[in-house]
Design a protein around this motif. Structure first.
Motif, PDB file in Angstrom:
ATOM      1  N   MET A   1       0.833  -1.203   0.000  1.00 39.20           N
ATOM      2  CA  MET A   1       0.000   0.000   0.000  1.00 39.20           C
ATOM      3  C   MET A   1       0.867   1.253   0.000  1.00 39.20           C
ATOM      4  O   MET A   1       0.762   2.126   0.843  1.00 39.20           O
ATOM      5  N   ASP A   2       1.808   1.326  -0.943  1.00 44.56           N
ATOM      6  CA  ASP A   2       2.696   2.481  -0.975  1.00 44.56           C
ATOM      7  C   ASP A   2       2.271   3.479  -2.040  1.00 44.56           C
ATOM      8  O   ASP A   2       3.003   4.403  -2.350  1.00 44.56           O
ATOM      9  N   ASN A   3       1.069   3.322  -2.605  1.00 41.81           N
ATOM     10  CA  ASN A   3       0.590   4.266  -3.599  1.00 41.81           C
ATOM     11  C   ASN A   3      -0.402   5.228  -2.952  1.00 41.81           C
ATOM     12  O   ASN A   3      -0.843   5.048  -1.811  1.00 41.81           O
ATOM     13  N   VAL A  34      -0.331   2.152   9.499  1.00 39.18           N
ATOM     14  CA  VAL A  34      -1.405   3.075   9.116  1.00 39.18           C
ATOM     15  C   VAL A  34      -0.986   4.501   9.414  1.00 39.18           C
ATOM     16  O   VAL A  34      -1.196   5.420   8.597  1.00 39.18           O
ATOM     17  N   SER A  35      -0.372   4.717  10.577  1.00 34.80           N
ATOM     18  CA  SER A  35       0.080   6.059  10.951  1.00 34.80           C
ATOM     19  C   SER A  35       1.093   6.595   9.949  1.00 34.80           C
ATOM     20  O   SER A  35       1.057   7.773   9.576  1.00 34.80           O
ATOM     21  N   LYS A  36       1.998   5.732   9.471  1.00 29.17           N
ATOM     22  CA  LYS A  36       2.999   6.161   8.500  1.00 29.17           C
ATOM     23  C   LYS A  36       2.348   6.578   7.173  1.00 29.17           C
ATOM     24  O   LYS A  36       2.794   7.535   6.526  1.00 29.17           O
ATOM     25  N   LEU A  37       1.302   5.846   6.775  1.00 32.87           N
ATOM     26  CA  LEU A  37       0.618   6.199   5.530  1.00 32.87           C
ATOM     27  C   LEU A  37      -0.036   7.578   5.636  1.00 32.87           C
ATOM     28  O   LEU A  37       0.027   8.386   4.705  1.00 32.87           O
ATOM     29  N   VAL A  38      -0.660   7.851   6.772  1.00 35.56           N
ATOM     30  CA  VAL A  38      -1.289   9.155   6.971  1.00 35.56           C
ATOM     31  C   VAL A  38      -0.222  10.247   7.052  1.00 35.56           C
ATOM     32  O   VAL A  38      -0.379  11.330   6.471  1.00 35.56           O
TER      33      VAL A  38
END
Length: 308
Positions: A1-3, A34-38
């Motif tokens: 999920m890196d996009n 999840v925190s890193k994605l946000v």
């Protein structure tokens, strides 16, 4: 999920669940992932989208705006994939947020919802009612159903009905206070008002003799924020009200309300539109819902054509 789509999905889950842990469970990710994605979104935008407070996670104004836009982006991706997978004939699906004025929503939209969802079971309808002015982005609405002049904006609109407003009173009120025969007589009457900043408290008239237009700012001892309450107060004999014909035509027919100053209001037009943000590729669920309303609602405001 890196996009970016993956980042948006993570942000939406956090915003909806108010928890990184719960969002992680839904996405099968750790809370830190999840925190890193946000955080990646916030770093790219150089702005804070979510803040922690004693009440838990809260969206900033920028977060609210991003949430609306992110939902629409993912919805469009989902629509595109469904359309391709089905040879361009994907059925409407996904969450549809509709906000309608209270009287129109209760009388015209709400009765149609079961039939609409029966026809399109993959749509998740989020329906709300309010008579105030709304911003489609702020209210997270896909469709807003409102009366009055269309705003000068990027919104698109489709007309649902063409009606007109009427000044009315109950027979009891008329028996106690008499009939106004001229708009200037309204100063001696209790006129029921709306308590939000709309021009609805400035009643428009047109002289039956000269055709001149005039406006009168009315006053009275009662205010409210919605049409159904206004109607009930008028029926109780509290005062005069200015309401849409589509809302009170049954009361007029039954003799529970009496139209007054009718010679002065023959062209007090009331148009009701379904408004939506204009996109080159409109989501199929938005188009389907608006088409469904147009197909089932009498355009002159005389009720539903075939509610089943």
């Amino acid at each position: 999920m890196d996009n970016r789509a993956g980042e948006m999905e993570a942000f939406i889950r956090v915003a909806e669940l108010k928890s990184f842990s719960e969002a992680g469970r839904k996405l099968h990710l750790s809370p830190s992932a999840v925190s890193k994605l946000v955080t990646r979104i916030e770093d790219r935008l150089s702005t804070r989208l979510i803040v922690r407070s004693t009440r838990g996670l809260q969206l900033t104004p920028e977060g609210d705006m991003y949430l609306v836009r992110a939902r629409r982006v993912l919805d469009e991706i989902d629509d595109a994939e469904r359309a391709v997978a089905s040879g361009g004939k994907a059925a409407p699906s996904g969450r549809l947020r509709v906000n309608a004025s209270i009287a129109f929503g209760l009388m015209y939209v709400q009765p149609l919802i079961p039939a609409f969802l029966e026809r399109y079971p993959d749509v998740e309808l989020d329906f709300s009612l309010t008579d105030g002015i709304i911003d489609l982005l702020e209210e997270r609405a896909d469709i807003a159903i409102r009366s009055g002049a269309l705003p000068d904006s990027s919104l698109k609109a489709r007309k649902l009905i063409e009606s007109h407003r009427m000044v009315v009173a109950s027979p009891d009120y008329i028996a106690k206070h008499g009939l106004p025969h001229h708009p200037d007589d309204l100063v001696n009457h209790n006129c029921l008002r709306f308590n939000f900043p709309l021009p609805l408290n400035e009643w428009s008239f047109r002289s039956p003799e000269t055709g001149d237009r005039l406006k009168r700012t009315i006053s009275g001892n009662f205010m409210c924020d919605n049409g159904p309450t206004m109607r009930r107060m008028c029926l109780s004999g509290l005062g005069l009200a200015r309401l849409g014909r589509f809302h009170i035509q049954a009361d007029i027919k039954a003799g529970n309300l009496v139209e007054i100053l009718s010679d002065w209001t023959p062209q007090d037009e009331q148009l009701i539109h379904a408004m939506f943000a204009g996109h080159e590729h409109l989501a199929t669920r938005i188009r389907a819902f608006i088409d469904f309303l147009v197909d089932h609602i009498d355009p002159m405001g005389n009720g539903l054509r075939h509610p089943d």
